[in-house]
Design a protein around this motif. Structure first.
Motif: not given
Length: 325
Positions: A117-121, A144-151
């Motif tokens: 997802i980081a590559r896509f954004v 849009f790279n402020w990753y919060q984690g897996a839910r």
């Protein structure tokens, strides 16, 4: 202009009129969030504040308001859409009301990893979505790279299959994709403001929630549940959203500084959230909560109808094409 719901003019006026104290800054961004001060995104925001103020020579100031001080996420979006100097962190479904393609970023099990997802954004496809967002809403994403984690699922009983969630009221974000996803996973989706989750579980108003490790720990939700099931149903990547009108009011050099630092500190938050997840879960286990890995196949099968119902399949194809797959 349709901004997803009616905003309260008094709330917007209160934020716009909020005094800047003794600051001598020419411009001020009020960056609010529903996150705890210790959350990696909020910690990274502190770093961004310092970097922006240093690089701008104090001309651009960032004031931080964690823990829902400026309201829930939608409240802050409404304020920004009205042109206020307010920013906040948003997950993709919050802006899909303007550009439906954004929904795919939080579609259940759509991405295999945060790296993907980081590559896509960073692709032109995502940049085009942001252009459409700006045109349709007056809002723009600085990064849009402020990753919060897996839910993952938080409940008061063990869960290993969708059947175990029958009748279980699980708090979710009040956007169609989240509601449909949690419902398809077997639970009763219950939209609720984040600040209300802890007391609502504690009092039995709801039976559980779903969240990423840093939010579970930061909001102390492990104190009111007995089980955390590692479903990893969504990789929660967020963006830093501001008013485009406000952004364009900045001199060009300050716009560049703010955008550059948003990307830099978003990457910092991503790194911290990835690296801290294992320790958080270890601490939660030590506190007496069961943290259980399961076979997620039944949940992946259960959410497949969500793709058809919300027309997500073509969006996934667009993402795969952008990634060269």
């Amino acid at each position: 202009m349709n901004i997803g719901r009616i905003f309260w003019p008094a709330a917007v006026a209160a934020v716009v009129a909020m005094p800047l104290g003794a600051s001598a800054a020419d411009y001020t961004l009020k960056l609010g969030s529903v996150l705890a001060p210790t959350d990696p995104l909020q910690v990274a925001a502190e770093g961004m504040k310092k970097a922006v103020e240093e690089r701008s020579g104090g001309r651009l100031e960032i004031e931080l308001y964690p823990s829902s001080q400026l309201g829930d996420t939608q409240d802050m979006m409404d304020q920004a859409a009205a042109g206020a100097n307010v920013g906040t962190f948003v997950e993709a479904s919050r802006v899909s009301v303007f550009v439906p393609q954004f929904d795919v970023l939080v579609a259940p099990y759509a991405f295999d990893s945060v790296e993907e997802i980081a590559r896509f954004v960073e692709t032109d496809t995502f940049a085009n979505w942001n252009d459409q967002l700006r045109e349709k809403s007056g809002l723009t994403l600085l990064s849009f790279n402020w990753y919060q984690g897996a839910r993952h699922l938080l409940t008061k009983k063990p869960v290993s299959t969708p059947a175990d969630l029958d009748g279980v009221r699980v708090r979710t974000i009040g956007q169609p994709l989240w509601v449909e996803t949690i419902g398809a996973m077997g639970a009763v989706p219950t939209p609720l403001a984040w600040a209300e989750v802890y007391p609502s579980i504690q009092t039995g108003a709801i039976d559980g929630a779903e969240a990423q490790p840093s939010a579970i720990w930061g909001s102390k939700l492990h104190e009111v549940v007995s089980d955390i099931t590692l479903t990893g149903h969504i990789h929660l990547m967020s963006g830093l959203l501001v008013s485009d009108a406000w952004l364009q009011s900045l001199p060009e050099d300050l716009r560049a500084i703010l955008t550059e630092e948003a990307k830099t500190w978003g990457a910092s938050a991503l790194k911290d959230n990835v690296e801290s997840a294992d320790k958080i879960f270890a601490d939660i286990r030590e506190a007496g909560v069961n943290v259980t890995e399961i076979d997620t196949t039944p949940f992946k099968e259960a959410v497949k109808p969500v793709y058809e119902k919300l027309n997500l399949t073509e969006m996934v194809d667009e993402v795969r094409a952008a990634l060269g797959e």
